[in-house]
Design an enzyme around this catalytic site. Structure first.
Site, mmCIF file in Angstrom:
data_model
loop_
_atom_site.group_PDB
_atom_site.id
_atom_site.type_symbol
_atom_site.label_atom_id
_atom_site.label_comp_id
_atom_site.label_asym_id
_atom_site.label_seq_id
_atom_site.Cartn_x
_atom_site.Cartn_y
_atom_site.Cartn_z
ATOM 1 N N ASP A 94 0.474 -0.953 0.125
ATOM 2 C CA ASP A 94 0.463 -0.151 0.076
ATOM 3 C C ASP A 94 1.013 1.070 -0.375
ATOM 4 O O ASP A 94 2.296 1.169 0.064
ATOM 5 C CB ASP A 94 -0.852 0.055 1.362
ATOM 6 N N HIS A 109 8.319 -5.507 -1.136
ATOM 7 C CA HIS A 109 7.553 -6.381 -2.194
ATOM 8 C C HIS A 109 6.375 -5.474 -3.280
ATOM 9 O O HIS A 109 5.260 -5.869 -3.268
ATOM 10 C CB HIS A 109 6.561 -7.261 -0.989
ATOM 11 N N CYS A 117 5.389 -4.430 -17.358
ATOM 12 C CA CYS A 117 4.978 -5.222 -18.984
ATOM 13 C C CYS A 117 5.724 -6.474 -17.964
ATOM 14 O O CYS A 117 7.762 -6.267 -18.568
ATOM 15 C CB CYS A 117 5.331 -4.077 -19.353
ATOM 16 N N GLY A 175 4.996 -4.645 13.278
ATOM 17 C CA GLY A 175 3.633 -5.369 12.692
ATOM 18 C C GLY A 175 4.127 -6.350 11.762
ATOM 19 O O GLY A 175 3.132 -6.432 10.734
ATOM 20 N N ASN A 201 5.246 -4.868 18.292
ATOM 21 C CA ASN A 201 4.024 -5.773 17.884
ATOM 22 C C ASN A 201 2.684 -5.980 18.717
ATOM 23 O O ASN A 201 2.979 -5.953 19.328
ATOM 24 C CB ASN A 201 4.424 -6.907 17.352
ATOM 25 N N ALA A 219 0.053 -1.086 16.413
ATOM 26 C CA ALA A 219 1.649 -0.076 16.726
ATOM 27 C C ALA A 219 1.011 1.788 16.753
ATOM 28 O O ALA A 219 1.958 2.361 16.725
ATOM 29 C CB ALA A 219 1.041 -0.359 14.528
#
Length: 233
Positions: A94, A109, A117, A175, A201, A219
């Site tokens: 995000d 990630h 592409c 987290g 966490n 958090a």
């Protein structure tokens, strides 16, 4: 903490969960009612590209309905006010760190708002649906996929991450489940290189024993408190 000059922060799904973004590990391997193997692997994409493209179109559109929380904003404040070097390495795809004000963010990630592409390997910002097979803005091939790292693929910028870990005085994990490698191994790498290690966490992670200190709680509460300690120390 005046001796701390270089901080590496790893963030995981737990920091965004408080903003309303689902984590697949909360539901026995289901991710928004889909099996992870079906929507987050190269094999799933090869088997049913429409399912995968539609799934990520939905997730991309859903970002407009969520907002950064206090933890995101606190890390942005730390980035602005901390006199040393800082890098936020996130496993999240995000954009809540950026919308919270942070700029030194590495998405290991990938990102929901980026396209890759498969024909020309173009990577670039993308905010539109992919299910209708839009053309690549560079080569015009209709072979775009989400620019995210699926299970079985190599995370991005690992060399840069390990350079930062080698220079870190403090490694903080926020987290994360401590179950997904290579990120789950960063704490051991950082500790063996001489850094202090801290876990923030909701509950102890699978790798919690590697941290010098582990604090449990939301958090949105723990991160602002810790940032106040760093900036006030």
């Amino acid at each position: 903490m005046t001796e701390i000059r270089n901080i590496v922060i790893l963030t995981g799904a737990g920091i965004s969960a408080e903003s309303g973004i689902d984590t697949f590990r909360d539901a026995g391997g289901l991710w928004e009612q889909h099996r992870v193997e079906d929507v987050a692997t190269p094999e799933g994409f090869a088997r049913d590209p429409d399912l995968v493209l539609g799934f990520y179109d939905m997730r991309r559109a859903a970002l407009a309905k969520v907002q950064p929380n206090a933890a995101h904003r606190a890390l942005a404040r730390l980035e602005t006010e901390f006199s040393g070097d800082l890098l936020i390495v996130t496993q999240n795809v995000d954009d809540l760190h950026e919308r919270g004000g942070a700029k030194r963010v590495l998405h290991m990630h990938g990102e929901l708002k980026s396209a890759l592409c498969l024909s020309c390997e173009m990577r670039g910002p993308w905010d539109a649906p992919m299910l209708d097979r839009p053309p690549c803005p560079v080569c015009q091939a209709r072979s775009l996929r989400p620019d995210v790292v699926w299970f079985g693929e190599m995370p991005y910028q690992m060399d840069r991450i390990y350079r930062a870990l080698r220079e870190a005085d403090l490694f903080v994990s926020i987290g994360t489940s401590g179950a997904v490698y290579p990120a789950a191994g960063f704490v051991r790498d950082a500790r063996e290189l001489g850094a202090r290690t801290l876990e923030l966490n909701l509950e102890r992670s699978e790798g919690s024993h590697w941290f010098h200190e582990s604090r449990q709680g939301p958090a949105g509460e723990l991160v602002p408190e810790w940032v106040d300690e760093v900036l006030g120390g």
